[in-house]
Design an enzyme around this catalytic site. Structure first.
Site, PDB file in Angstrom:
ATOM      1  N   CYS B  85       0.702  -1.098   0.110  1.00  0.00           N
ATOM      2  CA  CYS B  85       0.050  -0.042  -0.030  1.00  0.00           C
ATOM      3  C   CYS B  85       0.941   1.095  -0.073  1.00  0.00           C
ATOM      4  O   CYS B  85       1.712   1.347  -0.904  1.00  0.00           O
ATOM      5  CB  CYS B  85      -1.146   0.078   1.147  1.00  0.00           C
ATOM      6  SG  CYS B  85      -2.661   1.210   1.051  1.00  0.00           S
ATOM      7  N   HIS B 202      -3.480  -5.608   0.706  1.00  0.00           N
ATOM      8  CA  HIS B 202      -2.966  -5.983   2.180  1.00  0.00           C
ATOM      9  C   HIS B 202      -3.027  -7.553   2.455  1.00  0.00           C
ATOM     10  O   HIS B 202      -3.918  -7.850   2.987  1.00  0.00           O
ATOM     11  CB  HIS B 202      -3.605  -5.276   3.159  1.00  0.00           C
ATOM     12  CG  HIS B 202      -3.445  -3.720   3.426  1.00  0.00           C
ATOM     13  ND1 HIS B 202      -2.541  -3.125   3.642  1.00  0.00           N
ATOM     14  CD2 HIS B 202      -4.519  -2.646   2.655  1.00  0.00           C
ATOM     15  CE1 HIS B 202      -2.636  -1.920   3.708  1.00  0.00           C
ATOM     16  NE2 HIS B 202      -3.777  -1.480   2.947  1.00  0.00           N
ATOM     17  N   GLU B 204      -1.063  -8.951   4.529  1.00  0.00           N
ATOM     18  CA  GLU B 204      -1.068  -9.058   5.908  1.00  0.00           C
ATOM     19  C   GLU B 204      -2.566  -8.954   6.894  1.00  0.00           C
ATOM     20  O   GLU B 204      -2.583  -9.288   7.884  1.00  0.00           O
ATOM     21  CB  GLU B 204      -0.181  -7.883   6.509  1.00  0.00           C
ATOM     22  CG  GLU B 204      -0.698  -6.538   7.091  1.00  0.00           C
ATOM     23  CD  GLU B 204      -0.692  -5.773   5.620  1.00  0.00           C
ATOM     24  OE1 GLU B 204      -0.857  -6.173   4.588  1.00  0.00           O
ATOM     25  OE2 GLU B 204      -1.032  -4.458   5.918  1.00  0.00           O
TER      26      GLU B 204
END
Lengths: 756, 233
Positions: B85, B202, B204
Site C-alpha cells: 500500500c 494488504h 497482512e
C-alpha cells in the site's frame, strides 16, 4: 474565595447588555457571574464564562434530566464526567468509549466538520490512556434528491473516512437515515472505542501543585473561536457566515499525538492529560483544575500561536484542532520533550498547577482573568424548562391510518420501492470509503447488525452499534427512545454479544421551546427505563441542542451507542443466510402497527401514527433467548428487524453477501393484511436461521425463554427466487432484480455508476 | 527470519505487519524512519498508512527519509524488500520500482475485498502460490491506480514482472474487477532483479480465517522459505 480583579486591557470592548446577550448569557446568568466574582467580569472573563456556561460545556438545560439515567453497575469503572466512559471487560482489560456530535460545524462545512468530529472523539479516548480500536458514525440527512443534501452527505462521508483512514482506526459500523426532517441540519455523531490495561487509566486532572501545564500539538490559531457557543445556537441563514468558526483537522498530527500521548501516559512523567476540545484551553485547563480541586495559572504569552496579535480572549477560546493539555511532573519537562520530539511534536510550558483554586490567566505581569475553576465547571446554572407536547405532533400521532389500502394489488412494486429507499438499501457506497480492516482485528464489518473487533489478548470480542429512529421519537418520544435502546440491544445480541453499557448522543432542537423540552424529557425518561431494565448503564455521551434551521427543529434523535462483549469469537453470528435448506425462524410477533414506518414515508409520504409499541420485558427475554441459542451453537444467522419490517429483513439476510446470495420460501399464517405483515415495524423481533436438524432445539429454547417463535420457511437457491406468501397477499421476485435495486440505489442517487 | 518493519510518522499498518510476521514464525523488529541503519536483518517491509500525512504525494516524503538510504543499499545488495500500500507508493517514489500510483479513478477512497490473480509464481515472494490462483484480500487506499508509460508497461509485461492482477471470481481480469483504474489491472509488481516487490492490496490482513481470508499467508511463507533456503527460484 478572594478573587483578584483583572486589570482593564486596552482594546477590549466595554461590557454592555447587548454584548452579554451576544455571548449567549441571560441577564440572570450575568448577575450570577457578578455574584461569584464580587465584581464585573473583564471582557476576557465574559468570553470564558460564555463558553463554559454554554449548553455544549455546561449542560445547563440537560443536566437535571441526565441525572435520571442509570450510570452505575459493578463493571462500570468510569461513568459520566470524564473524557469518556470506561467499563471492566475482564482479564485486566478495560473498554473506553464515547459518542460525540459535530452537527453544527458539519451543517456549514461538511468535510471539516465531520473530520474534526472524528478527531475529537479519538482524542477523548486516547487521553484516557486507551488505544482507539474502532469508530462508528451515526448520520442523519434530508432528502437525497436535494443537491445541497447530497453535498452535505458526500462531504460528511469523505470527512469521516479521510480522518479515520489516515489515523488508522477501522470504521466498524454505524447508521445513516434520510428524511426531510433533517433537511438543513444534518446530524453527525461519531463514536470511538478504545482498549487498555485497567491500570493504565489516567484522568483529566491537574494534580500536584507546582506541576507544569504544557500545551502539546499544533499552535493556536483563530479557527473555531466560540465553537462551543456557536454549537449552542440555532442555525440560520447567517450560519454560512460562521464557516470560519469551523475547525480544520489534520489527521496526520492526530496520529502523532495519539502515539505520543500513549507513550507519555505509560512513561509516568505526567499526571493528567486532556484534549483541548470545545472551548479549547479554557475548558481543558479549568476542568482539570476543577476535578483535582486545584487551580491553574496560564501565561498567555507562552501559548504558541499561529497568527500575530491574538488577544487573550481569542487564545483562550480558540478551538484549533489537535492540541492537548498535559500536566507534567516537576523536573520531567525534558523527558516529556524528548518523547514529543521523537514524534515531531511541539511542547510548550504555558502555566502551572496552583493551590488557590483559580483559573487565572496572565499577560505579561498583568492578570487578565481570575475565576474560581469550580465556578466555571460546576456552577453553571441548570434549568428544568417548561415542557409541553406540540399539538401538531399529537395530531399526527393520533392520525387515523385505517383508511390506508393495506391489501394493495402492487405489493411487489411497494417492496422494491422500499428496498431502494436509502434508509433500507445497502450502505456500501458509504463504508467502502472507510478503512474497515486496518489493525487486523475486525471480524464483522459494516453492513451487519453490529461491528465486531476481536481481542488478541483473549478469545473475546467487542461489538458496538449505534441506533435511533428519529421518526418514532418525533411521534412519541418516550416510546421512540425505548425503541432506540431496544434496537441497539437486539443488534448486539444478534451478533452474539451481551449488551454491557451505553453512550448516548442526545440531538434535539431548541430546549427553550416547551415542545422541544417535552421531547427531551420524555426521551430521557424512556431511555432511562430501558437502560435500567437491560442493565446497560449510560457512562457518558453528549447533548446537542439547537438543531434547528430557520426555526424548524430536527426530529428528536437520541442516538444510542451500545457496546457488548462476545465471550468466545466462535459465537460470532452474522445476519446472512448460510445455505439452502436451512430453516428460517421468526422470534417475536408480527402486528398490524404501521405508525412511523418507512412504508408510510416512502409510499404515502407520511410521518404519522403511533410508533410501534415497545415491551421492554419481552425485549429482555428475547435478548436472553437469542444469546442462549448462539452459545449453544445452533444458529446460522440472526438479524434484527427494523425499518421495512419482515420483508426487508429477509431481503437483507438473503442478499447481503453479493458472492453468496440466497432465495427464500416463506409462508406466513398471521391474520394480517399484507402491508403490515410484510412491512410493519413491530418491535421485539429477530429473524434467525438454523440447520434443519437444529430447528426443533431452537423452538424448544425459545419456548423455555417464553419467546414467541414461528418457523416460517427455508433458505432456497437464488434461482428459486424470493417468495413470501401470506393469507391475503404474496411477494414473488427474482433475486437478481432485488439485488440490483438493493446495491445500486444509493450509488445511483449519488450519481456514480456502481462497479462490481 | 529477521524482518525490519519501517515505521514512518503516519504509518498505521506497521503493527499489523509486526503481528503478521510473528504469526508466521518470523522475528519482526521496528525501525524508525530517522534510523540510518537497518542492522542485521533478512527482509525489509514498508507498511501501509499515511506516512507524513500523504503530504506532497503519497510516499513522496517518506522516500527521502534517512532510513530509505539504508533500504536502497539493502535492496541494491539483493535484499528482499516488500512494500504494501503506502509502502508500494514509497518504492515507486524512491525509484526502486517503476511507475506511480495515481488517485483512484472513482476519486474516492476504496476499501473492500478484491480478488487477485497470481501472475508469476517464480519470485521469492510468490513461489508458494499456484500459477493463476485467485486470492481474496482487502484493499484500502485512495491512490492505488497504477500508472507507467507504455514502454515501462511493455517491459514489465515482457519480463513477467507483474505479480498480481485484479480479477473476478473466475480469474478473468475484467474492467469491472479493477477497483481503481490500474493499467493492465496491475495490483503488484517486482523489480528487474526480483528482490523488491510492491503491491496495493494488504496480504497482512488476510492471514487468519477469523479475518475472512488466509490468502495472504503463502506470500509470507514464500519469503520465510526463501530465507531458510535462499536458492534462486
Amino acid at each position: 474565595m478572594n478573587v483578584p480583579t483583572p486589570q482593564p486591557r486596552v482594546g477590549d470592548p466595554a461590557i454592555t447588555p447587548e454584548l452579554v446577550h451576544e455571548h449567549g448569557l441571560s441577564s440572570s446568568e450575568y448577575e450570577k457571574i457578578k455574584e461569584i466574582l464580587h465584581r464585573e467580569p473583564s471582557f476576557t472573563e465574559l468570553g470564558v464564562f460564555s463558553a463554559m456556561w454554554s449548553e455544549h460545556c455546561g449542560y445547563k438545560n440537560s443536566k437535571r434530566m441526565l441525572k435520571l439515567l442509570p450510570t452505575k453497575a459493578p463493571w462500570v469503572i468510569q461513568g459520566p464526567g470524564e473524557n469518556a466512559g470506561v467499563i471492566d471487560i475482564g482479564d485486566d482489560l478495560a473498554l473506553v468509549f464515547k459518542i460525540e456530535s459535530h452537527n453544527h460545524p458539519s451543517a456549514v462545512e461538511p468535510y471539516q466538520g465531520a473530520a474534526t468530529g472524528v478527531g475529537g472523539i479519538l482524542r477523548d479516548i486516547f487521553t484516557m490512556g486507551a488505544r482507539p480500536i474502532a469508530v462508528l458514525d451515526s448520520l442523519r440527512f434530508g432528502d437525497l434528491n436535494s443537491g445541497r443534501v447530497r453535498y452535505l452527505f458526500s462531504g460528511v462521508v469523505k470527512g469521516v473516512g479521510d480522518y479515520g483512514n489516515c489515523v488508522g482506526i477501522p470504521n466498524i459500523g454505524g447508521e445513516v437515515f434520510f428524511d426531510k426532517g433533517y433537511e438543513g441540519n444534518p446530524i453527525v455523531n461519531a463514536m470511538c472505542l478504545g482498549l487498555m490495561k485497567k491500570d493504565s487509566l489516567i484522568k483529566g486532572e491537574a494534580e500536584g501543585v507546582g506541576n507544569l501545564l504544557v500545551a502539546v500539538g499544533t499552535a493556536t490559531g483563530r479557527d473555531g473561536i466560540h465553537g462551543a457557543t456557536f454549537a449552542s445556537e440555532e442555525l440560520t441563514e447567517d450560519s454560512q457566515a460562521s464557516r470560519p468558526q469551523v475547525q480544520v483537522g489534520d489527521p496526520f498530527t492526530e496520529k502523532l499525538l495519539l502515539e505520543a500521548s500513549l507513550e507519555l501516559i505509560h512513561s509516568g512523567y505526567i499526571t493528567g492529560i486532556q484534549d483541548m476540545g470545545a472551548a479549547g484551553i479554557t475548558s481543558s485547563a479549568s476542568e482539570m483544575g476543577g476535578r483535582s480541586g486545584n487551580g491553574v495559572e496560564i501565561n498567555i504569552d507562552s501559548v504558541p500561536v499561529r497568527e500575530p496579535n491574538m488577544t487573550p480572549y481569542e487564545i483562550l477560546l480558540s478551538e484549533s484542532q489537535e492540541r492537548m493539555l498535559v500536566v507534567v511532573k516537576t523536573g520531567h519537562m525534558k523527558d516529556v520533550k524528548n518523547i514529543l520530539t521523537k514524534w515531531e511534536l511541539e511542547a510548550d510550558e504555558i502555566g502551572r498547577v496552583t493551590d488557590d483554586g483559580l483559573f487565572r490567566v496572565t499577560e505579561g505581569n498583568q492578570t487578565v482573568a481570575a475565576i474560581p475553576c469550580l465556578a466555571l465547571t460546576e456552577d453553571c446554572p441548570t434549568y428544568e424548562r417548561e415542557g409541553e407536547e406540540s399539538v401538531q405532533i399529537r395530531d399526527l400521532r393520533s392520525r387515523d391510518l385505517s383508511d390506508l389500502d393495506t391489501k394493495p394489488s402492487n405489493c411487489e412494486e411497494i417492496f422494491l420501492d422500499l428496498l431502494g429507499s436509502p434508509n433500507i438499501s445497502s450502505k456500501r457506497w458509504i463504508y467502502r470509503q472507510y478503512d474497515t480492516t486496518v489493525r487486523t482485528n475486525t471480524i464483522l464489518k459494516p453492513g451487519a447488525d453490529a461491528g465486531v473487533v476481536r481481542l488478541r489478548e483473549n478469545n473475546k470480542a467487542i461489538a458496538a452499534t449505534t441506533d435511533c429512529n428519529g421518526r418514532y421519537v418525533y411521534l412519541n418520544p418516550r416510546t421512540g427512545a425505548k425503541a432506540a435502546v431496544a434496537e441497539a440491544a437486539r443488534n448486539l445480541v444478534s451478533v452474539g454479544a451481551l449488551p454491557m453499557a451505553v453512550t448516548n448522543n442526545l440531538n434535539f432542537g431548541n430546549p427553550l421551546k416547551p415542545e422541544i423540552y417535552y421531547q427531551f424529557r420524555e426521551a430521557v425518561l424512556g431511555m432511562s427505563e430501558a437502560c435500567k431494565l437491560f442493565e446497560t448503564p449510560v457512562t457518558g455521551g453528549n447533548v446537542s441542542f439547537y438543531n434547528e434551521t430557520s426555526s424548524t427543529p430536527i426530529y428528536p434523535t437520541p442516538v444510542i451507542g451500545m457496546v457488548g462483549i462476545i465471550e468466545d469469537t466462535a459465537n460470532l453470528t452474522s445476519p446472512l443466510f448460510h445455505k439452502p435448506g436451512d430453516s428460517i425462524i421468526l422470534l417475536g410477533n408480527n402486528t398490524d402497527e404501521l405508525g412511523g414506518s418507512e412504508y408510510l414515508y416512502v409510499s404515502e409520504g407520511l410521518v404519522a401514527g403511533e410508533p410501534p409499541e415497545v415491551d421492554l420485558l419481552a425485549e429482555r427475554q428475547l435478548q436472553h433467548c437469542v444469546l442462549a441459542m448462539i452459545s449453544e451453537g445452533i444458529l446460522q444467522s440472526a438479524h434484527d428487524l427494523s425499518e421495512g419490517g419482515l420483508a426487508c429483513a429477509l431481503a437483507e439476510s438473503a442478499l447481503g453477501n453479493k458472492s453468496n446470495q440466497h432465495g427464500v420460501d416463506i409462508i406466513l399464517q398471521d391474520r394480517l393484511d399484507p402491508i403490515p405483515l410484510f412491512f410493519g415495524e413491530a418491535q421485539g423481533r429477530i429473524l434467525i436461521s438454523c440447520d434443519q436438524s437444529s430447528s426443533s432445539r431452537v423452538l424448544q429454547v425459545a419456548k423455555n425463554h417464553g419467546v414467541p417463535c414461528h418457523e416460517i420457511g427455508e433458505v432456497v437457491s437464488p434461482s428459486d427466487g424470493f417468495n413470501i406468501s401470506g393469507r391475503s397477499g404474496s411477494l414473488e421476485i427474482e433475486i437478481e432484480k432485488m439485488s440490483d435495486i438493493f446495491f445500486n440505489s444509493l450509488p445511483l442517487l449519488m450519481g456514480k455508476a456502481n462497479k462490481s | 527470519m529477521k524482518v525490519a518493519i519501517i515505521t514512518f510518522p503516519g504509518s498505521n499498518c506497521d503493527y499489523d505487519l509486526y503481528k503478521c510476521v510473528q504469526f508466521i514464525g518470523g522475528s519482526p523488529e521496528f525501525k524508525w524512519h530517522q534510523d540510518s541503519s537497518l542492522g542485521n536483518v533478512d527482509i525489509v517491509m514498508l507498511p501501509g498508512g499515511f506516512s507524513y500525512g500523504d503530504y506532497l504525494r503519497a510516499g513522496a516524503i517518506a522516500s527521502m527519509s534517512p532510513i530509505m538510504e539504508a533500504v536502497q543499499i539493502f535492496a541494491n545488495g539483493g535484499g528482499p524488500v516488500l512494500g504494501i500500500c503506502n509502502g508500494f507508493q514509497m518504492l515507486c517514489e524512491a525509484n526502486l520500482l517503476p511507475g506511480a500510483l495515481l488517485r483512484n479513478e472513482s476519486l474516492l477512497f476504496s476499501s473492500k475485498e478484491v480478488i487477485l490473480r497470481v501472475e508469476n509464481n517464480s519470485s521469492i515472494f510468490t513461489k508458494s502460490y499456484e500459477h493463476h490462483k485467485t486470492l481474496r484480500m482487502p484493499i484500502a487506499h485512495a491512490e492505488g491506480n497504477y500508472y507507467a508509460d507504455q514502454e515501462a508497461l511493455d517491459r514489465l509485461e515482457k519480463e513477467g514482472r507483474v505479480m498480481f492482477r485484479y480479477a473476478n471470481q473466475n480469474g478473468e481480469t475484467t474492467i469491472e474487477s479493477n477497483p481503481n483504474g490500474s493499467a493492465n489491472n496491475i495490483a503488484g509488481i517486482i523489480n528487474a532483479h526480483g528482490n523488491v516487490m510492491g503491491m496495493m492490496p494488504h496480504p497482512e490482513r488476510a492471514v487468519e480465517s477469523v479475518l475472512g481470508s488466509v490468502d495472504g499467508l503463502e506470500l509470507f511463507k514464500s519469503l520465510l522459505a526463501h530465507i531458510v533456503d535462499p536458492r534462486p527460484v
